[in-house]
Design a protein around this motif. Sequence first.
Motif: not given
Length: 228
Positions: A17-20, A26-27, A36-37, A64-66
Amino acid sequence: MIGPSSGAGEILAHLRSLRSEETVAGMGRYGIVTDTALGISNPNLARIARTVGRDHARAFRLWETDVREARMLALYTLEPKKLTPDEARRLAGDFDSWEIVDGAADIFVSAGLTGLIAEFAEDEREFVRRTAFAMIAGAAVHLKQEPDATLIGWLDLVARHATDPRNFVRKAVNWALRNVGKRSRACHAPALALAQKLAGSEDRTARWIGRDALRALTDEKRIARIKR
């Protein structure tokens, strides 16, 4: 609201829910693997970690979610005293980013798993080998009660792998050499001698590592800060 009783699935949903997308972009500029970020900064992840608290089993379910952020949160919330060598090996086998490696390396050191350093150094996988030298760099700073002889002994690994040209390995080897040399007067002399030897190497990578370390280990202001 998430909290100490939240499960891995609930926490992952909160992270999503916090995805940007802007932060994800930028990362990438800092060499962070973003496949997967979700684009949540580490300070924000640290705050979430304080909210949900430590839970060793849940941390591995998050791992384990990767998902990059879930894995960082897993590192923040696992319990170092419970971490076993086999669990550390399991984590290391999944490493694919310098930031994950460097965060995990400090945890491995605090968990008392420095016995894995030689094993990881001999591993051909780039990020597993980096882990070994990130652990040495961290141990040189944080393990105040560790005998200097232990750190000096790890210089053999630095010498053996100073010709590995892979970017994330050579930088960690250099980092380890510099940190050992800055740890104490006893460590400085052998680290300086190794830096001088590498600086004169015919191998391009070893020469870069040696010359860069020499700059740090011959800097008078840095030498003056070595306390013992």
